[in-house]
Design a protein around this motif. Structure first.
Motif, short mmCIF file in Angstrom:
data_model
loop_
_atom_site.label_atom_id
_atom_site.label_comp_id
_atom_site.label_asym_id
_atom_site.label_seq_id
_atom_site.Cartn_x
_atom_site.Cartn_y
_atom_site.Cartn_z
N ASP A 1 51.59 38.77 29.77
CA ASP A 1 51.93 40.06 30.37
C ASP A 1 52.00 39.90 31.88
OD1 ASP A 1 52.57 42.69 30.61
OD2 ASP A 1 50.70 43.47 29.78
N LYS A 2 52.55 40.92 32.54
CA LYS A 2 52.65 40.91 34.00
C LYS A 2 51.49 41.69 34.60
CE LYS A 2 57.70 40.56 34.07
NZ LYS A 2 58.97 41.19 34.55
N GLY A 3 51.48 41.76 35.92
CA GLY A 3 50.43 42.47 36.61
C GLY A 3 49.22 41.57 36.82
N TYR A 4 48.26 42.07 37.58
CA TYR A 4 47.07 41.27 37.82
C TYR A 4 45.89 42.18 38.11
CZ TYR A 4 47.66 41.98 42.88
OH TYR A 4 47.78 42.53 44.13
N CYS B 1 40.05 27.96 32.89
CA CYS B 1 40.88 28.56 33.94
C CYS B 1 41.24 29.99 33.56
CB CYS B 1 42.15 27.75 34.19
SG CYS B 1 41.83 26.13 34.90
N ALA B 2 40.30 30.64 32.91
CA ALA B 2 40.53 31.99 32.39
C ALA B 2 39.19 32.66 32.12
CB ALA B 2 41.36 31.92 31.11
N LEU B 3 39.23 33.95 31.83
CA LEU B 3 38.04 34.71 31.48
C LEU B 3 38.41 35.92 30.66
CD1 LEU B 3 36.69 36.83 34.49
CD2 LEU B 3 39.09 36.18 34.17
N SER B 4 37.41 36.51 30.04
CA SER B 4 37.59 37.81 29.37
C SER B 4 37.37 38.89 30.42
CB SER B 4 36.59 37.96 28.23
OG SER B 4 36.57 39.29 27.77
N ILE B 5 38.37 39.70 30.67
CA ILE B 5 38.27 40.67 31.75
C ILE B 5 37.27 41.78 31.43
CG2 ILE B 5 40.04 42.37 31.12
CD1 ILE B 5 39.66 40.65 34.55
N ALA C 1 43.35 37.77 38.33
CA ALA C 1 43.60 37.34 36.95
C ALA C 1 44.84 38.03 36.41
CB ALA C 1 42.39 37.67 36.08
N ARG C 2 45.59 37.27 35.62
CA ARG C 2 46.78 37.82 34.97
C ARG C 2 46.56 37.82 33.45
NH1 ARG C 2 51.46 34.16 37.81
NH2 ARG C 2 50.91 34.55 39.99
#
Length: 310
Positions: A160-163, A185-189, A155-156
């Motif tokens: 922002d950058k990184g994963y 196509c996303a989630l709360s990390i 997940a990104r």
């Protein structure tokens, strides 16, 4: 894969599926956005995947509802039947607006326009049903592949950058959680298991192992999409296992340690991996392809001797 009742999927129409629309084409990078990965998986496990652009976005289409046919609202003389027409006019006008059906006079819908509204509404309902069936099956299969570490998922953060690697611990989910992730196509990390949590990381999939994983998935799961009693065959079911896939598998077996393997042993290995679809003409073509490489020509010669292992 066990089908979920359509009525149990109606809630999916309330989710935001825009990630599966034109926006999915705006991501450029080394990995696939989940929307693209989901479509590739769907084309392999769903029967039949329709030739519709942004098919999964149609999961947001409204569920079926009662609608009055033109024959019930109009008489033989094609004039409106006052009681029925007057009662249903507002509903049909709302349908016409949402379906972009042109009307010559919104206050006076004629029989042909009424019939067109009914046809377009039924088509939209069918597309929505099919998309929700597909999405539910894809979400379940994708979560299983991720949990079993068959694929590489990360997940990104938004903007922002990184994963963050999404290991198997992120995929111990039920069908609803898997579907919600697919829709966005996303989630709360930080709160990945809370339905109400606002997503803050987009989900991406690595290319390296994905093609192989969905090849295996196509032999493992079948997701019926069409609104028919009889399951339709996918292209995957109608053709032999791809020659290139079997050739790649054979190439991995054609190493010095297996120099004493005969043809039957290679066939046994292929059948164990691919089933009977990997044999016959497919096997012969795949073997010819594999032994074409100079390092593996030995395996294509009859009466060969064992290769000494240093």
């Amino acid at each position: 894969m066990q089908r979920i009742d359509d009525e149990d999927l109606f809630w999916m129409a309330d989710l935001d599926w825009k990630a599966h629309g034109p926006a999915r084409e705006g991501y450029i990078g080394r990995d696939m956005f989940l929307a693209e990965a989901a479509e590739l998986l769907g084309k392999r496990i769903c029967g039949i995947w329709p030739g519709l652009v942004h098919f999964l976005r149609m999961a947001e289409y409204p569920p079926p509802s009662d609608i009055v046919e033109a024959d019930e609202a109009f008489g033989a003389d094609e004039k409106p039947i006052p009681g029925i027409y007057d009662r249903e006019h507002g509903v049909m006008l709302a349908h016409a607006v949402s379906l972009d059906v042109p009307l010559h006079d919104a206050d006076d819908i004629d029989r042909a326009e009424w019939a067109l509204i009914v046809d377009k509404a039924r088509q939209q309902w069918d597309d929505g049903l099919g998309a929700r069936r597909a999405a539910a099956g894809i979400a379940r299969a994708f979560a299983r592949l991720a949990f079993e570490e068959e694929i590489d998922v990360h997940a990104r953060p938004f903007g922002d950058k990184g994963y963050v690697r999404l290991g198997p611990e992120f995929w111990e989910v039920d069908d609803e959680q898997a579907i919600r992730r697919l829709a966005a196509c996303a989630l709360s990390i930080d709160r990945p298991y809370e339905p109400a949590a606002q997503p803050d990381h987009r989900i991406f999939v690595g290319h390296n192992r994905y093609a192989r994983a969905i090849d295996r998935a196509s032999r493992r799961w079948y997701v019926p999409v069409c609104a028919l009693d009889e399951e339709l065959k996918r292209d995957e079911d109608q053709t032999s296992v791809r020659v290139s896939e079997v050739a790649h598998f054979l190439a991995g077996l054609m190493v010095p340690a297996n120099s004493d393997w005969n043809d039957e042993r290679f066939k046994d290995a292929v059948q164990a991996e691919f089933g009977s679809g990997g044999l016959g003409v497919t096997y012969n073509r795949a073997k010819a392809k594999a032994v074409a490489h100079p390092d593996r020509r030995y395996f294509g010669t009859a009466g060969r001797r064992r290769i000494p292992i240093a």
